[in-house]
Design a protein around this motif. Structure first.
Motif, PDB file in Angstrom:
ATOM      1  N   ARG A  86      23.750 -31.601 -19.757  1.00 61.19           N
ATOM      2  CA  ARG A  86      22.570 -32.378 -20.155  1.00 61.19           C
ATOM      3  C   ARG A  86      22.042 -31.912 -21.511  1.00 61.19           C
ATOM      4  NH1 ARG A  86      21.332 -32.240 -14.501  1.00 61.19           N
ATOM      5  NH2 ARG A  86      20.148 -30.307 -14.748  1.00 61.19           N
ATOM      6  N   LEU A  87      21.955 -30.601 -21.715  1.00 63.62           N
ATOM      7  CA  LEU A  87      21.437 -30.097 -22.986  1.00 63.62           C
ATOM      8  C   LEU A  87      22.408 -30.336 -24.135  1.00 63.62           C
ATOM      9  CD1 LEU A  87      19.055 -28.862 -21.443  1.00 63.62           C
ATOM     10  CD2 LEU A  87      19.308 -26.820 -22.860  1.00 63.62           C
ATOM     11  N   VAL A  88      23.706 -30.201 -23.858  1.00 63.34           N
ATOM     12  CA  VAL A  88      24.704 -30.464 -24.897  1.00 63.34           C
ATOM     13  C   VAL A  88      24.642 -31.929 -25.325  1.00 63.34           C
ATOM     14  CG1 VAL A  88      27.189 -30.686 -25.322  1.00 63.34           C
ATOM     15  CG2 VAL A  88      26.285 -28.591 -24.311  1.00 63.34           C
ATOM     16  N   ALA A  89      24.502 -32.834 -24.341  1.00 61.89           N
ATOM     17  CA  ALA A  89      24.418 -34.263 -24.667  1.00 61.89           C
ATOM     18  C   ALA A  89      23.193 -34.550 -25.537  1.00 61.89           C
ATOM     19  CB  ALA A  89      24.369 -35.082 -23.380  1.00 61.89           C
ATOM     20  N   LYS A  90      22.067 -33.925 -25.209  1.00 62.70           N
ATOM     21  CA  LYS A  90      20.842 -34.125 -25.986  1.00 62.70           C
ATOM     22  C   LYS A  90      21.015 -33.616 -27.409  1.00 62.70           C
ATOM     23  CE  LYS A  90      16.516 -35.444 -26.045  1.00 62.70           C
ATOM     24  NZ  LYS A  90      16.157 -36.854 -25.808  1.00 62.70           N
ATOM     25  N   LEU A  91      21.617 -32.448 -27.571  1.00 62.52           N
ATOM     26  CA  LEU A  91      21.824 -31.872 -28.905  1.00 62.52           C
ATOM     27  C   LEU A  91      22.863 -32.662 -29.691  1.00 62.52           C
ATOM     28  CD1 LEU A  91      21.849 -28.125 -27.835  1.00 62.52           C
ATOM     29  CD2 LEU A  91      20.143 -29.193 -29.327  1.00 62.52           C
ATOM     30  N   ALA A  92      23.875 -33.189 -28.989  1.00 60.87           N
ATOM     31  CA  ALA A  92      24.908 -33.977 -29.662  1.00 60.87           C
ATOM     32  C   ALA A  92      24.325 -35.266 -30.229  1.00 60.87           C
ATOM     33  CB  ALA A  92      26.048 -34.280 -28.698  1.00 60.87           C
ATOM     34  N   GLU A  93      23.376 -35.878 -29.488  1.00 61.79           N
ATOM     35  CA  GLU A  93      22.712 -37.096 -29.980  1.00 61.79           C
ATOM     36  C   GLU A  93      21.994 -36.833 -31.299  1.00 61.79           C
ATOM     37  OE1 GLU A  93      20.049 -38.609 -27.066  1.00 61.79           O
ATOM     38  OE2 GLU A  93      21.622 -39.026 -25.581  1.00 61.79           O
ATOM     39  N   ALA A  94      21.460 -35.631 -31.436  1.00 62.43           N
ATOM     40  CA  ALA A  94      20.743 -35.260 -32.663  1.00 62.43           C
ATOM     41  C   ALA A  94      21.691 -34.734 -33.748  1.00 62.43           C
ATOM     42  CB  ALA A  94      19.683 -34.216 -32.344  1.00 62.43           C
ATOM     43  N   GLY A  95      22.984 -34.674 -33.432  1.00 61.83           N
ATOM     44  CA  GLY A  95      23.963 -34.200 -34.398  1.00 61.83           C
ATOM     45  C   GLY A  95      23.949 -32.699 -34.619  1.00 61.83           C
ATOM     46  N   LEU A  96      23.409 -31.948 -33.652  1.00 59.12           N
ATOM     47  CA  LEU A  96      23.292 -30.492 -33.820  1.00 59.12           C
ATOM     48  C   LEU A  96      24.483 -29.727 -33.244  1.00 59.12           C
ATOM     49  CD1 LEU A  96      19.505 -30.090 -32.941  1.00 59.12           C
ATOM     50  CD2 LEU A  96      20.555 -30.083 -35.212  1.00 59.12           C
ATOM     51  N   VAL A  97      25.196 -30.345 -32.295  1.00 62.99           N
ATOM     52  CA  VAL A  97      26.376 -29.713 -31.711  1.00 62.99           C
ATOM     53  C   VAL A  97      27.441 -30.775 -31.484  1.00 62.99           C
ATOM     54  CG1 VAL A  97      24.934 -28.013 -30.505  1.00 62.99           C
ATOM     55  CG2 VAL A  97      25.739 -30.032 -29.270  1.00 62.99           C
ATOM     56  N   ARG A  98      28.658 -30.332 -31.199  1.00 61.30           N
ATOM     57  CA  ARG A  98      29.724 -31.263 -30.817  1.00 61.30           C
ATOM     58  C   ARG A  98      29.543 -31.685 -29.356  1.00 61.30           C
ATOM     59  NH1 ARG A  98      34.232 -27.135 -32.064  1.00 61.30           N
ATOM     60  NH2 ARG A  98      32.402 -25.794 -31.777  1.00 61.30           N
ATOM     61  N   SER A  99      29.939 -32.883 -29.045  1.00 61.09           N
ATOM     62  CA  SER A  99      29.682 -33.429 -27.708  1.00 61.09           C
ATOM     63  C   SER A  99      30.606 -32.868 -26.633  1.00 61.09           C
ATOM     64  CB  SER A  99      29.809 -34.958 -27.737  1.00 61.09           C
ATOM     65  OG  SER A  99      31.123 -35.335 -28.125  1.00 61.09           O
ATOM     66  N   ASN A 100      31.728 -32.239 -27.026  1.00 60.99           N
ATOM     67  CA  ASN A 100      32.709 -31.777 -26.034  1.00 60.99           C
ATOM     68  C   ASN A 100      32.576 -30.293 -25.707  1.00 60.99           C
ATOM     69  OD1 ASN A 100      33.553 -30.994 -28.590  1.00 60.99           O
ATOM     70  ND2 ASN A 100      35.729 -31.241 -28.148  1.00 60.99           N
TER      71      ASN A 100
END
Length: 313
Positions: free
Chosen positions: A229-243
């Motif tokens: 859940r947190l990775v998905a949220k950060l990926a939406e903001a372009g802060l981390v990779r989604s995988n």
């Protein structure tokens, strides 16, 4: 009596059943045994009635290729399980020659995404910051244990507060002692200062170092879901990779150790590995990075010399 047994002695099915009673199988972690049992059941369904005397290198290769459409990992896992079960038969000469000798694994398809990519430091920082903002210090601690402790998910969930003991009177340095969950390997190492800092600035609310929002020990599936859940949220903001996954934190630790020049034995001790296979992979990755940087240094020097020659001309 042998004829009445199902599966019969002298068949692959009988060999697989015997493997399930072996010391090697019994010593595995509960989660590993569960996965092995699933594979054994599928192998018995596929080839359980085949006689051991009919198994040779060509037969095993054809079976591997028959399993290949299920995916490279599925095929390789089944071949490895079959190989494990065949070891005693090869050793005591019930089979004349090792049918797995020289057999190559099926390579993953080209362009396949890495299963557990190593986290970048900025991604770890972003994840921990968001966890703290959302008042989830236990999740931040879980990330810290993975990245700076190099622990697997099962150990992250189970590692008790009592596993930490201070080295000095000021409690600025700590030691971690525990038997890991998956391989039952002894963990005995000095705590990374970055992990110590994170633990010092977050509350200890449970008997385990990491904990969920109710102050209880994480369940592995629950921890995975919280991470996703947190990775998905950060990926939406372009802060981390989604995988990114929780296991990728452990990979980041391994690569960091290799970059620092740690030997295979040192990496094994830090990550509680039972073999040096993963350590060699981390060191190869680090060596590729160093060689690539060295090659770029040569190019930079060549470009600099060319510019100097033009100026002189």
């Amino acid at each position: 009596a042998e004829a009445a047994q199902t599966p019969q002695v002298g068949t692959i099915g009988g060999l697989m059943r015997r493997y399930k009673k072996s010391a090697e199988f019994i010593s595995r972690a509960v989660s590993t045994k569960r996965e092995y049992e699933r594979l054994i059941d599928e192998i018995e369904a596929d080839v359980g009635d085949v006689l051991l005397r009919d198994v040779d290198a060509g037969w095993v290769r054809d079976l591997r290729d028959t399993w290949a459409p299920r995916g490279h990992k599925a095929a390789n896992d089944r071949v490895q399980m079959l190989k494990n079960a065949f070891k005693p038969a090869v050793r005591d000469k019930r089979i004349a020659a090792d049918p797995f000798a020289g057999l190559e694994k099926i390579a993953p398809p080209h362009g396949r995404e890495e299963a557990h990519p190593a986290w970048e430091d900025v991604e770890v920082e972003a994840f921990i910051a968001l966890a703290m903002t959302r008042k989830m210090p236990g999740l931040a601690r879980a990330a810290a244990l993975g990245r700076w402790g190099g622990f697997r998910r099962g150990t992250i969930c189970a590692l008790p507060v009592s596993a930490r003991s201070p080295i000095d009177e000021r409690r600025t340095q700590w030691r971690l002692r525990w038997v890991t969950e998956k391989r039952r390997v002894q963990c005995d190492k000095r705590e990374d200062a970055r992990l110590t800092t994170l633990l010092a600035r977050t509350p200890s609310l449970a008997s385990t170092i990491a904990y969920n929002q109710r102050g209880e020990r994480w369940k592995e599936r629950q921890l995975n879901q919280a991470f996703d859940r947190l990775v998905a949220k950060l990926a939406e903001a372009g802060l981390v990779r989604s995988n990114l996954t929780i296991h990728g934190l452990r990979h980041a630790r391994g690569i960091e150790l290799a970059h620092a020049g740690a030997s295979d034995a040192e990496i094994m001790a830090q990550l509680e590995h039972a073999t040096d296979r993963a350590a060699k992979i981390y060191r190869r990755q680090a060596e590729r990075g160093r060689m690539a940087d060295s090659a770029q240094d040569r190019i930079d020097e060549a470009v600099r010399l060319q510019k100097e020659r033009r100026k002189k001309a």
